[in-house]
Design a protein around this motif. Structure first.
Motif, PDB file in Angstrom:
ATOM      1  N   ASP A   1       0.835  -1.197   0.000  1.00 43.70           N
ATOM      2  CA  ASP A   1       0.000   0.000   0.000  1.00 43.70           C
ATOM      3  C   ASP A   1       0.870   1.248   0.000  1.00 43.70           C
ATOM      4  O   ASP A   1       1.953   1.272   0.588  1.00 43.70           O
ATOM      5  N   PHE A   2       0.351   2.262  -0.670  1.00 47.58           N
ATOM      6  CA  PHE A   2       0.992   3.568  -0.727  1.00 47.58           C
ATOM      7  C   PHE A   2       0.037   4.569  -0.092  1.00 47.58           C
ATOM      8  O   PHE A   2      -1.109   4.691  -0.516  1.00 47.58           O
ATOM      9  N   ALA A   3       0.512   5.264   0.917  1.00 47.96           N
ATOM     10  CA  ALA A   3      -0.306   6.246   1.629  1.00 47.96           C
ATOM     11  C   ALA A   3       0.177   7.648   1.315  1.00 47.96           C
ATOM     12  O   ALA A   3       1.381   7.883   1.186  1.00 47.96           O
ATOM     13  N   VAL A   4      -0.763   8.562   1.212  1.00 42.85           N
ATOM     14  CA  VAL A   4      -0.474   9.988   1.137  1.00 42.85           C
ATOM     15  C   VAL A   4      -1.073  10.581   2.410  1.00 42.85           C
ATOM     16  O   VAL A   4      -2.245  10.341   2.727  1.00 42.85           O
TER      17      VAL A   4
ATOM     18  N   SER B   1      -1.911  13.855   5.096  1.00 42.16           N
ATOM     19  CA  SER B   1      -2.239  15.279   5.153  1.00 42.16           C
ATOM     20  C   SER B   1      -1.107  16.006   5.867  1.00 42.16           C
ATOM     21  O   SER B   1      -0.181  15.380   6.409  1.00 42.16           O
ATOM     22  N   GLN B   2      -1.188  17.325   5.892  1.00 40.13           N
ATOM     23  CA  GLN B   2      -0.171  18.129   6.575  1.00 40.13           C
ATOM     24  C   GLN B   2      -0.051  17.769   8.051  1.00 40.13           C
ATOM     25  O   GLN B   2       1.024  17.884   8.625  1.00 40.13           O
ATOM     26  N   ASP B   3      -1.155  17.339   8.667  1.00 36.87           N
ATOM     27  CA  ASP B   3      -1.104  17.000  10.096  1.00 36.87           C
ATOM     28  C   ASP B   3      -0.780  15.532  10.349  1.00 36.87           C
ATOM     29  O   ASP B   3      -0.875  15.056  11.475  1.00 36.87           O
ATOM     30  N   GLY B   4      -0.394  14.789   9.308  1.00 39.33           N
ATOM     31  CA  GLY B   4       0.075  13.420   9.478  1.00 39.33           C
ATOM     32  C   GLY B   4      -0.991  12.344   9.435  1.00 39.33           C
ATOM     33  O   GLY B   4      -0.697  11.171   9.663  1.00 39.33           O
ATOM     34  N   ARG B   5      -2.242  12.717   9.118  1.00 38.94           N
ATOM     35  CA  ARG B   5      -3.298  11.716   9.006  1.00 38.94           C
ATOM     36  C   ARG B   5      -3.349  11.177   7.577  1.00 38.94           C
ATOM     37  O   ARG B   5      -2.923  11.843   6.638  1.00 38.94           O
ATOM     38  N   ILE B   6      -3.880   9.987   7.425  1.00 35.56           N
ATOM     39  CA  ILE B   6      -3.980   9.372   6.109  1.00 35.56           C
ATOM     40  C   ILE B   6      -5.037  10.099   5.283  1.00 35.56           C
ATOM     41  O   ILE B   6      -6.173  10.254   5.714  1.00 35.56           O
ATOM     42  N   LYS B   7      -4.617  10.527   4.111  1.00 33.23           N
ATOM     43  CA  LYS B   7      -5.522  11.197   3.177  1.00 33.23           C
ATOM     44  C   LYS B   7      -5.967  10.232   2.082  1.00 33.23           C
ATOM     45  O   LYS B   7      -7.097  10.268   1.628  1.00 33.23           O
ATOM     46  N   SER B   8      -5.052   9.369   1.661  1.00 29.85           N
ATOM     47  CA  SER B   8      -5.433   8.360   0.669  1.00 29.85           C
ATOM     48  C   SER B   8      -4.523   7.150   0.780  1.00 29.85           C
ATOM     49  O   SER B   8      -3.369   7.261   1.201  1.00 29.85           O
ATOM     50  N   ILE B   9      -5.094   6.020   0.396  1.00 29.68           N
ATOM     51  CA  ILE B   9      -4.355   4.760   0.288  1.00 29.68           C
ATOM     52  C   ILE B   9      -4.621   4.203  -1.098  1.00 29.68           C
ATOM     53  O   ILE B   9      -5.772   4.106  -1.526  1.00 29.68           O
ATOM     54  N   THR B  10      -3.546   3.848  -1.781  1.00 25.14           N
ATOM     55  CA  THR B  10      -3.649   3.115  -3.030  1.00 25.14           C
ATOM     56  C   THR B  10      -3.001   1.766  -2.778  1.00 25.14           C
ATOM     57  O   THR B  10      -1.823   1.697  -2.422  1.00 25.14           O
ATOM     58  N   GLY B  11      -3.792   0.708  -2.908  1.00 24.95           N
ATOM     59  CA  GLY B  11      -3.313  -0.632  -2.598  1.00 24.95           C
ATOM     60  C   GLY B  11      -3.059  -1.460  -3.847  1.00 24.95           C
ATOM     61  O   GLY B  11      -3.788  -1.351  -4.832  1.00 24.95           O
ATOM     62  N   PHE B  12      -2.017  -2.265  -3.784  1.00 24.73           N
ATOM     63  CA  PHE B  12      -1.687  -3.205  -4.848  1.00 24.73           C
ATOM     64  C   PHE B  12      -1.664  -4.598  -4.246  1.00 24.73           C
ATOM     65  O   PHE B  12      -1.105  -4.807  -3.172  1.00 24.73           O
ATOM     66  N   LEU B  13      -2.282  -5.537  -4.929  1.00 19.09           N
ATOM     67  CA  LEU B  13      -2.331  -6.920  -4.463  1.00 19.09           C
ATOM     68  C   LEU B  13      -1.176  -7.689  -5.106  1.00 19.09           C
ATOM     69  O   LEU B  13      -1.156  -7.873  -6.322  1.00 19.09           O
ATOM     70  N   ASP B  14      -0.231  -8.108  -4.272  1.00 16.29           N
ATOM     71  CA  ASP B  14       0.958  -8.782  -4.777  1.00 16.29           C
ATOM     72  C   ASP B  14       0.751 -10.288  -4.918  1.00 16.29           C
ATOM     73  O   ASP B  14       1.376 -10.924  -5.752  1.00 16.29           O
ATOM     74  N   GLN B  15      -0.120 -10.850  -4.083  1.00 16.60           N
ATOM     75  CA  GLN B  15      -0.372 -12.290  -4.094  1.00 16.60           C
ATOM     76  C   GLN B  15      -1.804 -12.538  -3.620  1.00 16.60           C
ATOM     77  O   GLN B  15      -2.142 -12.183  -2.494  1.00 16.60           O
ATOM     78  N   VAL B  16      -2.611 -13.118  -4.479  1.00 16.86           N
ATOM     79  CA  VAL B  16      -3.989 -13.449  -4.117  1.00 16.86           C
ATOM     80  C   VAL B  16      -4.303 -14.828  -4.678  1.00 16.86           C
ATOM     81  O   VAL B  16      -4.264 -15.014  -5.902  1.00 16.86           O
ATOM     82  N   PRO B  17      -4.595 -15.792  -3.811  1.00 19.40           N
ATOM     83  CA  PRO B  17      -4.947 -17.119  -4.321  1.00 19.40           C
ATOM     84  C   PRO B  17      -6.271 -17.068  -5.101  1.00 19.40           C
ATOM     85  O   PRO B  17      -7.132 -16.248  -4.808  1.00 19.40           O
ATOM     86  N   GLN B  18      -6.405 -17.956  -6.045  1.00 20.16           N
ATOM     87  CA  GLN B  18      -7.636 -18.020  -6.811  1.00 20.16           C
ATOM     88  C   GLN B  18      -8.808 -18.287  -5.872  1.00 20.16           C
ATOM     89  O   GLN B  18      -8.705 -19.094  -4.948  1.00 20.16           O
ATOM     90  N   GLY B  19      -9.896 -17.539  -6.041  1.00 18.21           N
ATOM     91  CA  GLY B  19     -11.076 -17.719  -5.232  1.00 18.21           C
ATOM     92  C   GLY B  19     -11.111 -16.883  -3.966  1.00 18.21           C
ATOM     93  O   GLY B  19     -12.089 -16.906  -3.228  1.00 18.21           O
ATOM     94  N   ALA B  20     -10.047 -16.148  -3.683  1.00 15.45           N
ATOM     95  CA  ALA B  20     -10.010 -15.323  -2.462  1.00 15.45           C
ATOM     96  C   ALA B  20     -10.793 -14.057  -2.647  1.00 15.45           C
ATOM     97  O   ALA B  20     -11.035 -13.588  -3.702  1.00 15.45           O
TER      98      ALA B  20
END
Length: 122
Positions: free
Chosen positions: A98-101, A103-122
């Motif tokens: 996951d990549f987080a951006v 805010s100026q006060d250190g709170r999470i403004k956005s998360i962009t997630g990438f799935l590196d490993q996902v078994p079939q059917g999950a």
């Protein structure tokens, strides 16, 4: 200066929290009101949207927990960390980065997630 490890640990704690009221408290403390989460399978806007995603993942995988993999890193208001989702004490069958951006006060403004490993059917 932002403590990237603390941000990543709080993020993982949020995804593992089973009590909806406590999750909402954690979101209010650590995420901006207009925060956004997106990955290849789902997205959510604001505290309600993110909380609904977490609830859905917990319902689908009731015996799984999130763990950090490796060390979080980042610069400025950008953080990158990897995680696993699986049963305690075993290798995680689901893994992502996951990549987080922040805010100026250190709170999470956005998360962009990438799935590196996902078994079939999950």
């Amino acid at each position: 200066m932002t403590d990237v490890k603390q941000v990543a640990h709080r993020y993982i704690e949020l995804w593992n929290e089973r009590a909806p009221n406590r999750r909402r408290e954690m979101l209010a403390a650590n995420w901006t009101n207009d925060a956004r989460y997106v990955d290849p399978l789902m997205s959510g806007d604001g505290h309600d949207g993110v909380e609904a995603l977490i609830s859905g993942v917990q319902q689908k995988f009731p015996d799984f927990k999130f763990t950090l993999i490796g060390e979080p890193n980042g610069f400025g208001q950008h953080i990158r960390f990897s995680w696993g989702l699986g049963p305690e004490g075993a290798d995680s069958p689901i893994k992502g980065t996951d990549f987080a951006v922040l805010s100026q006060d250190g709170r999470i403004k956005s998360i962009t997630g990438f799935l590196d490993q996902v078994p079939q059917g999950a």
